[in-house]
Structures are given as C-alpha cells and as structure tokens.
Design a protein around this motif. Structure first.
Motif, mmCIF file in Angstrom:
data_model
loop_
_atom_site.group_PDB
_atom_site.id
_atom_site.type_symbol
_atom_site.label_atom_id
_atom_site.label_comp_id
_atom_site.label_asym_id
_atom_site.label_seq_id
_atom_site.Cartn_x
_atom_site.Cartn_y
_atom_site.Cartn_z
ATOM 1 N N MET A 93 63.264 51.638 7.734
ATOM 2 C CA MET A 93 62.557 52.895 8.036
ATOM 3 C C MET A 93 61.259 53.020 7.221
ATOM 4 N N ARG A 94 61.291 52.608 5.951
ATOM 5 C CA ARG A 94 60.057 52.618 5.144
ATOM 6 C C ARG A 94 59.001 51.726 5.782
ATOM 7 N N ALA A 95 59.429 50.546 6.221
ATOM 8 C CA ALA A 95 58.496 49.606 6.852
ATOM 9 C C ALA A 95 57.916 50.217 8.127
ATOM 10 N N LYS A 96 58.759 50.818 8.952
ATOM 11 C CA LYS A 96 58.287 51.424 10.206
ATOM 12 C C LYS A 96 57.302 52.562 9.933
ATOM 13 N N GLN A 97 57.569 53.354 8.888
ATOM 14 C CA GLN A 97 56.682 54.475 8.556
ATOM 15 C C GLN A 97 55.292 53.999 8.151
ATOM 16 N N LYS A 98 55.177 52.772 7.674
ATOM 17 C CA LYS A 98 53.889 52.233 7.215
ATOM 18 C C LYS A 98 53.096 51.563 8.335
ATOM 19 N N LEU A 99 53.699 51.426 9.525
ATOM 20 C CA LEU A 99 53.002 50.769 10.631
ATOM 21 C C LEU A 99 51.626 51.397 10.853
ATOM 22 N N GLY A 100 50.630 50.547 11.006
ATOM 23 C CA GLY A 100 49.273 51.016 11.253
ATOM 24 C C GLY A 100 48.469 51.293 9.988
ATOM 25 N N GLU A 101 49.108 51.274 8.816
ATOM 26 C CA GLU A 101 48.385 51.521 7.567
ATOM 27 C C GLU A 101 47.283 50.478 7.397
ATOM 28 N N GLU A 102 46.132 50.949 6.945
ATOM 29 C CA GLU A 102 44.978 50.059 6.767
ATOM 30 C C GLU A 102 44.372 50.198 5.378
ATOM 31 N N THR A 103 45.197 50.365 4.368
ATOM 32 C CA THR A 103 44.677 50.534 3.002
ATOM 33 C C THR A 103 44.946 49.296 2.149
ATOM 34 N N VAL A 131 59.064 40.888 12.366
ATOM 35 C CA VAL A 131 58.734 41.173 10.965
ATOM 36 C C VAL A 131 57.657 42.256 10.933
ATOM 37 N N ILE A 132 57.774 43.154 9.954
ATOM 38 C CA ILE A 132 56.690 44.099 9.684
ATOM 39 C C ILE A 132 56.010 43.614 8.409
ATOM 40 N N HIS A 133 54.681 43.479 8.489
ATOM 41 C CA HIS A 133 53.931 42.934 7.345
ATOM 42 C C HIS A 133 52.480 43.355 7.418
ATOM 43 N N TYR A 134 51.770 43.147 6.286
ATOM 44 C CA TYR A 134 50.323 43.340 6.279
ATOM 45 C C TYR A 134 49.699 42.108 6.918
ATOM 46 N N GLN A 135 48.876 42.308 7.917
ATOM 47 C CA GLN A 135 48.219 41.192 8.590
ATOM 48 C C GLN A 135 46.718 41.376 8.490
ATOM 49 N N LYS A 136 46.009 40.261 8.350
ATOM 50 C CA LYS A 136 44.551 40.326 8.319
ATOM 51 C C LYS A 136 44.047 40.897 9.633
ATOM 52 N N LYS A 137 43.078 41.803 9.533
ATOM 53 C CA LYS A 137 42.457 42.343 10.735
ATOM 54 C C LYS A 137 41.340 41.430 11.222
ATOM 55 N N TYR A 138 40.665 40.813 10.250
ATOM 56 C CA TYR A 138 39.535 39.966 10.582
ATOM 57 C C TYR A 138 39.690 38.645 9.862
ATOM 58 N N LYS A 139 38.957 37.653 10.298
ATOM 59 C CA LYS A 139 39.082 36.316 9.712
ATOM 60 C C LYS A 139 38.698 36.266 8.237
ATOM 61 N N ASP A 140 37.833 37.192 7.776
ATOM 62 C CA ASP A 140 37.421 37.149 6.366
ATOM 63 C C ASP A 140 38.537 37.578 5.427
ATOM 64 N N GLY A 177 43.201 44.633 6.111
ATOM 65 C CA GLY A 177 44.515 44.355 6.650
ATOM 66 C C GLY A 177 45.093 45.581 7.313
ATOM 67 N N ILE A 178 46.089 45.343 8.142
ATOM 68 C CA ILE A 178 46.791 46.412 8.828
ATOM 69 C C ILE A 178 48.263 46.035 8.878
ATOM 70 N N ILE A 179 49.135 47.023 8.721
ATOM 71 C CA ILE A 179 50.572 46.746 8.797
ATOM 72 C C ILE A 179 50.968 46.734 10.269
ATOM 73 N N LEU A 180 51.490 45.580 10.686
ATOM 74 C CA LEU A 180 51.864 45.369 12.077
ATOM 75 C C LEU A 180 53.299 44.872 12.196
ATOM 76 N N TRP A 181 53.855 45.054 13.384
ATOM 77 C CA TRP A 181 55.180 44.552 13.729
ATOM 78 C C TRP A 181 54.953 43.359 14.630
ATOM 79 N N VAL A 182 55.298 42.173 14.171
ATOM 80 C CA VAL A 182 55.001 40.928 14.894
ATOM 81 C C VAL A 182 56.254 40.072 15.030
ATOM 82 N N SER A 183 56.152 39.049 15.824
ATOM 83 C CA SER A 183 57.276 38.111 15.965
ATOM 84 C C SER A 183 57.425 37.295 14.681
ATOM 85 N N MET A 184 58.622 36.799 14.459
ATOM 86 C CA MET A 184 58.890 35.946 13.297
ATOM 87 C C MET A 184 58.007 34.696 13.370
#
Length: 173
Positions: free
Chosen positions: A75-85, A30-39, A43-50
């Motif tokens: 392709m839209r999801a892949k282009q956003k990988l690493g986004e931190e906004t 899955v590609i999704h926004y994931q928390k970077k820190y516990k607070d 967030g950062i868009i990452l490619w992770v396991s289901m």
C-alpha cells in the motif's frame, strides 16, 4: 519472492553495486523509481513488469530483521505511484523501497558513500593542510629572498664614504 518484498539488482550486468531497488507486487510486477529521461536526472515511481525492472539482470531479495506486513509495504508503494521527487542523495529508489518496507527512507548505498567521502575527505584535507603549510613556508622563504635581493640591488655600488654613488642603481639602467 512475494508481494511486499524489497528486491534489487545491479544497475550493470555484473552483480556488483550500485543497485536498483523496488517493491515486488506479487504478480510479476514491481513498483520502483524509473528514469523519466535518458540523462537519469529525473525519476518517477511507476508500476512495471518484473522483466522491465530487471532488464535481464539477476534479482536479489533484501532481508530485514524487522519490517512491516506485506500489505502495508504494498500500500505504501501504491500510494507513491506517480511521485516525481527523485533525488540521488535524499530520495532515490533505495530510499523508496526501504521506506515502503520499514517506514524509514534510508539508502545504505548513500550512507556508505558519505562514509567514504567523509573519511577520505578528512585524509585529503589533512594532506592539503600539510601541503598548504609547506607552500606558506616556501612563499615566506621566497619573499625573504626577494626582499634581500631588492635590498642588495638598491645598495649595489653604494659606498658609505662616497655619497656620489647614490644613483648607482639608476646608472645601471
């Protein structure tokens, strides 16, 4: 579920909102926004396991009447990988997933929250304005009572016929 599907799960283990959203990549990832820190403020868009995305929560499929082809979504999801906004109100995981699926960054959860705040906000503001009017009336009444009391104190002991009592108030002190 298949590549390009918009999926989501409850952020708690109760199948109730709020929900976390992502794009199924079709290979148990899955590609999704994931928390970077516990607070959770960044967030950062990452490619992770289901498994990492779901965290043992039930996954749902978001249904659309109209949407872009799965390869465009992917392709839209892949282009956003690493986004931190990340921004909970303007660029959250649901904005990201709906943008990938339709080209329009919308969060129905945020829109619903805005409705509640606006509708309840109007009710609260109306109640506050009514209370404010009552406070103003009460203050005006208190002011008039205080002025009357001060006049009564200043006039205490004064006799129209007797000018010797002009300092009666001062004599009380």
């Amino acid at each position: 579920m298949a590549q390009g599907d918009h999926i989501y799960c409850s952020i708690y283990n109760n199948d109730k909102p709020p929900y976390h959203h992502g794009i199924d990549c079709g290979n148990e990832t899955v590609i999704h926004y994931q928390k970077k820190y516990k607070d959770g403020n960044d967030g950062i868009i990452l490619w992770v396991s289901m498994i990492e995305f779901a965290k043992n929560r039930k996954i749902y499929l978001e249904k659309y009447d109209t949407f872009d082809p799965p390869i465009v979504v992917f392709m839209r999801a892949k282009q956003k990988l690493g986004e931190e906004t990340y921004n909970i109100f303007y660029n959250n995981c649901e904005h990201f997933a709906r943008y990938c699926k339709t080209g329009k960054p919308i969060s129905l959860q945020v829109e619903k929250a805005k409705e509640i705040v606006v509708n309840d906000g109007i009710t609260v503001a109306d109640g506050l304005s009514k209370n404010l009017i009552n406070v103003i009336i009460s203050a005006e009444s208190s002011k008039n009572s205080i002025h009357k009391s001060i006049e009564d104190i200043l006039n205490f002991g004064r006799d129209k016929d007797d000018d010797d009592n002009d300092n009666s108030f001062l004599n009380l002190l």
